[in-house]
Design a protein around this motif. Sequence first.
Motif, PDB file in Angstrom:
ATOM      1  N   LYS A 100      22.110  11.803 -11.749  1.00 18.06           N
ATOM      2  CA  LYS A 100      22.176  12.691 -10.049  1.00 18.06           C
ATOM      3  C   LYS A 100      20.179  13.678 -10.576  1.00 18.06           C
ATOM      4  O   LYS A 100      19.759  13.880  -9.315  1.00 18.06           O
ATOM      5  CB  LYS A 100      22.787  13.667 -10.658  1.00 18.06           C
ATOM      6  N   HIS A 101      19.719  13.749 -11.797  1.00 19.00           N
ATOM      7  CA  HIS A 101      18.338  14.709 -12.359  1.00 19.00           C
ATOM      8  C   HIS A 101      17.029  13.449 -11.418  1.00 19.00           C
ATOM      9  O   HIS A 101      16.141  13.788 -11.208  1.00 19.00           O
ATOM     10  CB  HIS A 101      18.100  15.055 -13.232  1.00 19.00           C
ATOM     11  N   GLY A 102      17.586  12.454 -12.198  1.00 22.08           N
ATOM     12  CA  GLY A 102      16.827  11.036 -10.944  1.00 22.08           C
ATOM     13  C   GLY A 102      16.500  11.216 -10.188  1.00 22.08           C
ATOM     14  O   GLY A 102      15.189  11.182  -9.401  1.00 22.08           O
ATOM     15  N   GLU A 103      18.254  10.781  -9.387  1.00 22.62           N
ATOM     16  CA  GLU A 103      17.426  10.922  -8.096  1.00 22.62           C
ATOM     17  C   GLU A 103      17.252  12.621  -6.938  1.00 22.62           C
ATOM     18  O   GLU A 103      16.269  11.846  -6.154  1.00 22.62           O
ATOM     19  CB  GLU A 103      18.768  11.187  -7.392  1.00 22.62           C
ATOM     20  N   ASP A 104      17.059  13.360  -7.759  1.00 21.41           N
ATOM     21  CA  ASP A 104      16.756  14.441  -7.071  1.00 21.41           C
ATOM     22  C   ASP A 104      15.293  14.629  -7.270  1.00 21.41           C
ATOM     23  O   ASP A 104      14.588  14.300  -6.654  1.00 21.41           O
ATOM     24  CB  ASP A 104      17.252  15.637  -8.312  1.00 21.41           C
ATOM     25  N   LEU A 105      15.197  14.202  -8.514  1.00 17.68           N
ATOM     26  CA  LEU A 105      13.203  13.954  -8.890  1.00 17.68           C
ATOM     27  C   LEU A 105      12.300  12.186  -7.990  1.00 17.68           C
ATOM     28  O   LEU A 105      11.259  12.897  -6.860  1.00 17.68           O
ATOM     29  CB  LEU A 105      12.716  13.402 -10.457  1.00 17.68           C
ATOM     30  N   LEU A 106      13.224  11.508  -7.188  1.00 17.35           N
ATOM     31  CA  LEU A 106      12.865  10.720  -6.358  1.00 17.35           C
ATOM     32  C   LEU A 106      12.878  11.069  -4.879  1.00 17.35           C
ATOM     33  O   LEU A 106      11.861  11.025  -4.652  1.00 17.35           O
ATOM     34  CB  LEU A 106      13.916   9.520  -6.382  1.00 17.35           C
ATOM     35  N   ALA A 107      14.273  12.102  -4.645  1.00 20.24           N
ATOM     36  CA  ALA A 107      14.021  12.426  -3.657  1.00 20.24           C
ATOM     37  C   ALA A 107      12.643  13.143  -3.018  1.00 20.24           C
ATOM     38  O   ALA A 107      12.316  13.405  -2.040  1.00 20.24           O
ATOM     39  CB  ALA A 107      15.127  13.195  -3.269  1.00 20.24           C
ATOM     40  N   ARG A 108      12.806  13.942  -4.200  1.00 15.61           N
ATOM     41  CA  ARG A 108      11.565  15.245  -4.336  1.00 15.61           C
ATOM     42  C   ARG A 108       9.573  14.669  -4.160  1.00 15.61           C
ATOM     43  O   ARG A 108       9.267  14.714  -4.009  1.00 15.61           O
ATOM     44  CB  ARG A 108      10.992  15.903  -4.972  1.00 15.61           C
ATOM     45  N   LEU A 109       9.982  12.845  -4.942  1.00 16.05           N
ATOM     46  CA  LEU A 109       8.508  12.230  -4.875  1.00 16.05           C
ATOM     47  C   LEU A 109       8.480  11.649  -2.986  1.00 16.05           C
ATOM     48  O   LEU A 109       7.151  11.507  -2.672  1.00 16.05           O
ATOM     49  CB  LEU A 109       8.956  10.914  -6.203  1.00 16.05           C
ATOM     50  N   TRP A 110       9.348  11.378  -2.636  1.00 15.85           N
ATOM     51  CA  TRP A 110       9.309  10.595  -1.030  1.00 15.85           C
ATOM     52  C   TRP A 110       8.836  11.760  -0.678  1.00 15.85           C
ATOM     53  O   TRP A 110       8.400  11.267   0.417  1.00 15.85           O
ATOM     54  CB  TRP A 110      10.397   9.333  -0.813  1.00 15.85           C
ATOM     55  N   SER A 111       9.930  12.557  -0.832  1.00 14.36           N
ATOM     56  CA  SER A 111       9.410  13.529   0.592  1.00 14.36           C
ATOM     57  C   SER A 111       7.855  13.857   0.429  1.00 14.36           C
ATOM     58  O   SER A 111       7.443  14.728   0.985  1.00 14.36           O
ATOM     59  CB  SER A 111      10.227  15.220   0.435  1.00 14.36           C
ATOM     60  N   ARG A 112       7.239  14.184  -0.514  1.00 13.15           N
ATOM     61  CA  ARG A 112       6.243  14.333  -0.681  1.00 13.15           C
ATOM     62  C   ARG A 112       4.856  13.499  -0.177  1.00 13.15           C
ATOM     63  O   ARG A 112       3.765  13.530   0.204  1.00 13.15           O
ATOM     64  CB  ARG A 112       5.126  14.872  -2.336  1.00 13.15           C
ATOM     65  N   TYR A 113       5.395  12.121  -0.127  1.00 13.68           N
ATOM     66  CA  TYR A 113       4.140  11.654   0.802  1.00 13.68           C
ATOM     67  C   TYR A 113       4.479  11.011   2.446  1.00 13.68           C
ATOM     68  O   TYR A 113       5.114  10.970   2.830  1.00 13.68           O
ATOM     69  CB  TYR A 113       4.453  10.073  -0.249  1.00 13.68           C
ATOM     70  N   SER A 114       3.603  11.055   3.180  1.00 19.61           N
ATOM     71  CA  SER A 114       3.624  10.670   4.843  1.00 19.61           C
ATOM     72  C   SER A 114       2.947  10.028   4.823  1.00 19.61           C
ATOM     73  O   SER A 114       2.699   9.216   6.637  1.00 19.61           O
ATOM     74  CB  SER A 114       2.429  12.378   5.181  1.00 19.61           C
ATOM     75  N   SER A 115       3.020   8.634   4.167  1.00 22.80           N
ATOM     76  CA  SER A 115       2.703   7.851   4.286  1.00 22.80           C
ATOM     77  C   SER A 115       2.890   6.602   3.434  1.00 22.80           C
ATOM     78  O   SER A 115       3.164   6.838   1.880  1.00 22.80           O
ATOM     79  CB  SER A 115       1.650   7.325   4.423  1.00 22.80           C
ATOM     80  N   TRP A 116       3.975   5.134   3.685  1.00 28.27           N
ATOM     81  CA  TRP A 116       4.240   4.207   3.818  1.00 28.27           C
ATOM     82  C   TRP A 116       3.450   3.398   2.325  1.00 28.27           C
ATOM     83  O   TRP A 116       3.428   3.911   0.448  1.00 28.27           O
ATOM     84  CB  TRP A 116       5.295   3.197   4.233  1.00 28.27           C
ATOM     85  N   HIS A 117       2.573   3.262   2.767  1.00 28.70           N
ATOM     86  CA  HIS A 117       1.577   3.312   1.302  1.00 28.70           C
ATOM     87  C   HIS A 117       1.133   3.808   0.854  1.00 28.70           C
ATOM     88  O   HIS A 117       0.657   3.469  -0.541  1.00 28.70           O
ATOM     89  CB  HIS A 117       0.109   2.699   2.440  1.00 28.70           C
ATOM     90  N   ARG A 118       1.027   4.785   0.781  1.00 23.98           N
ATOM     91  CA  ARG A 118       0.563   6.336   0.257  1.00 23.98           C
ATOM     92  C   ARG A 118       1.653   6.684  -1.414  1.00 23.98           C
ATOM     93  O   ARG A 118       1.212   6.100  -1.971  1.00 23.98           O
ATOM     94  CB  ARG A 118       0.116   7.984   0.609  1.00 23.98           C
ATOM     95  N   LEU A 119       3.040   6.318  -0.511  1.00 26.51           N
ATOM     96  CA  LEU A 119       3.906   6.261  -1.732  1.00 26.51           C
ATOM     97  C   LEU A 119       3.424   4.945  -2.374  1.00 26.51           C
ATOM     98  O   LEU A 119       3.674   5.294  -3.563  1.00 26.51           O
ATOM     99  CB  LEU A 119       5.318   5.833  -0.789  1.00 26.51           C
ATOM    100  N   LEU A 120       3.592   3.826  -1.467  1.00 25.87           N
ATOM    101  CA  LEU A 120       3.611   2.477  -2.658  1.00 25.87           C
ATOM    102  C   LEU A 120       2.798   2.304  -3.915  1.00 25.87           C
ATOM    103  O   LEU A 120       3.026   2.230  -4.728  1.00 25.87           O
ATOM    104  CB  LEU A 120       3.704   0.956  -1.579  1.00 25.87           C
TER     105      LEU A 120
END
Length: 148
Positions: free
Chosen positions: A6-26
Amino acid sequence: MAIGAKHGEDLLARLWSRYSSWHRLLRGVSWIRRFLHWRQMEGPRQVDKSRLRVSELQASRAAVLGCVQREYYEPEIKDLKERGALRKTSPLISLEPHLGEDGLLHAEGRLEKAPLMTDSKYPVLLPRDHHVTELIVRETHENKAGLR
């Protein structure tokens, strides 16, 4: 240091929410994966400061898409792995999904004999209301419309 699911999922959700570009997320995920690989190395460590390789970006793409799919489609993935087929009550049944060689859920389609690349014939299934899906759609539209 172990991280609960559950903590790992929360970390991932926070990670992707910080990016506004698919390329930058990758790129961000690729750098994180490179760092984690470096941390796991035995013996003397040498920092790899070179540019990201295409293979690293492809592995990050598969990792991100796999995380999103496991978040939304875990029962379907489990059914396909264990039974080889979906239950009749699955909301994805009409898409005739299958697990691809990359371990991701792909939709079957009418394009099987079309002269297209495999990704176009069998698109990866993603939930419509996920931030990662929004990033991919936005980037695709911008690239196809010539906005970049």
